[in-house]
Design a protein around this motif. Structure first.
Motif, short mmCIF file in Angstrom:
data_model
loop_
_atom_site.label_atom_id
_atom_site.label_comp_id
_atom_site.label_asym_id
_atom_site.label_seq_id
_atom_site.Cartn_x
_atom_site.Cartn_y
_atom_site.Cartn_z
N ASN A 79 -3.20 -8.79 -0.51
CA ASN A 79 -3.74 -7.47 -0.84
C ASN A 79 -2.84 -6.38 -0.27
N ALA A 80 -2.88 -5.22 -0.91
CA ALA A 80 -2.16 -4.05 -0.41
C ALA A 80 -3.12 -2.87 -0.34
N ARG A 101 -8.61 -10.63 11.85
CA ARG A 101 -9.78 -11.03 11.06
C ARG A 101 -10.31 -9.85 10.28
N SER A 102 -10.03 -8.64 10.77
CA SER A 102 -10.47 -7.41 10.11
C SER A 102 -9.60 -6.28 10.64
N TYR A 112 -12.94 -2.66 8.42
CA TYR A 112 -12.74 -3.13 7.04
C TYR A 112 -12.36 -4.60 7.07
N ASP A 113 -12.85 -5.37 6.09
CA ASP A 113 -12.40 -6.75 6.00
C ASP A 113 -11.03 -6.81 5.33
N LEU A 114 -10.44 -8.00 5.24
CA LEU A 114 -9.08 -8.13 4.76
C LEU A 114 -8.93 -7.79 3.28
N SER A 115 -10.03 -7.76 2.56
CA SER A 115 -9.99 -7.35 1.16
C SER A 115 -10.09 -5.84 1.01
N GLY A 116 -10.29 -5.14 2.13
CA GLY A 116 -10.38 -3.68 2.12
C GLY A 116 -11.80 -3.15 2.11
N LYS A 117 -12.80 -4.03 2.00
CA LYS A 117 -14.18 -3.58 1.95
C LYS A 117 -14.64 -3.07 3.32
N PRO A 130 -21.67 1.86 2.26
CA PRO A 130 -20.32 1.42 2.63
C PRO A 130 -19.52 0.87 1.46
N ASP A 131 -20.19 0.41 0.41
CA ASP A 131 -19.48 -0.13 -0.75
C ASP A 131 -18.62 0.93 -1.44
N GLU A 132 -18.94 2.20 -1.22
CA GLU A 132 -18.21 3.29 -1.86
C GLU A 132 -17.01 3.76 -1.03
#
Length: 412
Positions: A79-80, A101-102, A112-117, A130-132
């Motif tokens: 991911n970037a 891990r985050s 943020y997690d590693l996917s950016g969430k 937080p999803d936004e």
């Protein structure tokens, strides 16, 4: 006159076949336009998959005022993300690389997690979702282990060109490379002067004595006579000698340039080294040396020189209007061990010496361009790559000047 009107005037003042007017290297507004309209909308080579081999591995790549986090998540996907907290904008990753891990913002601890969430923001209002508010994404392409990012959604369409390039570079085994050494050479000059210098070998004979002893690119007529004898050696070693030239008007779109060309070294040079002798194990599926070198260009900003035993990558990263980092990366096969399979000093000698030469001549170029008496002169035939660069570069700036972008249009 507004800045945008001045930029359009400058673009229209450029005489085709000549160098760019002085202001393209001395104007603060042009530099800012370069960043927003050109760099943020181009593919940039940021590294190799081997640098983020394990889940949680990450690295940070900076240019201008921008910073990108490249990481491998728990599922193995790369991911970037823009290195900008969605709360109040702090940089999140301070270290240049590591394993995590985050990602936690050091300012207010948004995580943020590693996917950016976004996992959550501390003490926010009850209706906060937080999803936004996940990290803004950058576009990413992996080509045979080489990682490229584009900061905005408006990226040049290079996928079709990469498909044509893939069989030509496959014998080198780019995906099985590792980075043996990286170096950064600071030069007091605008990034365009550094990039233009790499795009032509008109200067090679007078400016690069070490390079010119081994590389025929400095003398096109000599090189043409040496290509046919090299073809038999290349075929025997498993090396394609096709030319792929999707640059300038041949590119699918502005800045979608793809280029591949194998050319001969002088007699007794197997590779780009001080003695001409092999400096590392043969790459990929190659079975021998053909006494050649391959230029590979992916987009206008990313250049690679592939020998039979190592690959050199070049970037010219803007830090300020007249401050650029020339970044050189030496790559060898993943199983090669320093001190056993290669000597680092021998590996880097040629392009370290050549880049020191480049720092000097580019710096002096900027000093001359800064003069109010500088007037753009005509380009030589050997500077055709610069003409192609100008066409796409000015087209990007013209589009931006006539339809200013709202930010970098980062991918949500």
């Amino acid at each position: 006159m507004s800045h945008l009107e001045e930029l359009k005037r400058l673009i229209l003042s450029h005489k085709v076949g000549h160098a760019l007017p002085r202001e393209f290297y001395t104007s603060r507004f042009v530099y800012e336009s370069d960043m927003s309209a050109y760099w943020n909308r181009n593919w940039i080579w940021v590294g190799h998959e081997s640098q983020i081999a394990a889940p949680g591995d990450y690295m940070v790549f900076d240019y201008g005022t921008e910073s990108i986090i490249i990481c491998r998540d728990g599922n193995g996907a790369i991911n970037a993300h823009h290195n900008v907290c969605r709360h109040r904008g702090s940089r999140i990753c301070i270290d240049r690389s590591g394993n995590a891990r985050s990602f936690a913002c050091p300012y207010h601890a948004w995580t943020y997690d590693l996917s950016g969430k976004l996992r959550g923001g501390r003490a926010m209002a009850p209706d906060f979702n937080p999803d936004e508010w996940g990290l803004l994404k950058a576009k990413l392409i992996v080509f045979q282990g080489l990682i490229f990012v584009c900061a905005s959604e408006d990226s040049p369409p290079i996928e079709a060109g990469l498909e044509k390039l893939a069989p030509l570079t496959a014998p080198f085994g780019f995906e099985d490379l590792k980075i043996a050494h990286s170096a950064s050479y600071e030069v007091s000059a605008n990034w365009k002067l550094a990039l233009e210098n790499y795009m032509e070998c008109y200067h090679c004979a007078p400016s690069h004595k070490d390079y010119s002893r081994s590389h025929s690119l400095k003398a096109p007529e000599e090189m043409a006579q040496m290509i046919e004898p090299m073809r038999e050696r290349s075929a025997a070693a498993g090396l394609p000698v096709d030319v792929l030239n999707l640059t300038g008007t041949e590119a699918q779109a502005p800045c979608a340039d793809i280029f591949y060309r194998r050319y001969p070294l002088y007699e007794n040079y197997k590779t780009g080294s001080k003695t001409g002798r092999q400096v590392a194990p043969l790459l990929g599926s190659l079975t021998g040396h053909d006494g050649g070198a391959t230029d590979v260009q992916i987009g206008p900003l990313n250049n690679f020189l592939a020998y039979s035993d190592h690959v050199v990558g070049y970037r010219f990263i803007p830090r300020d209007m007249q401050l650029t980092d020339i970044q050189v990366v030496w790559m060898v096969g993943k199983d090669a061990e320093e001190g056993i399979d290669y000597n680092l000093e021998d590996l880097i000698w040629l392009w370290h010496a050549t880049t020191l030469d480049d720092e000097r001549i580019i710096r002096h170029n900027q000093e001359g361009v800064n003069s109010h008496f500088f007037s753009p002169g005509p380009l030589a035939e050997m500077e055709h790559g610069i003409r192609d660069f100008y066409g796409a570069y000015l087209a990007k700036l013209w589009t931006s000047a006539n339809k200013p972008a709202d930010g970098a249009s980062a991918i949500k």
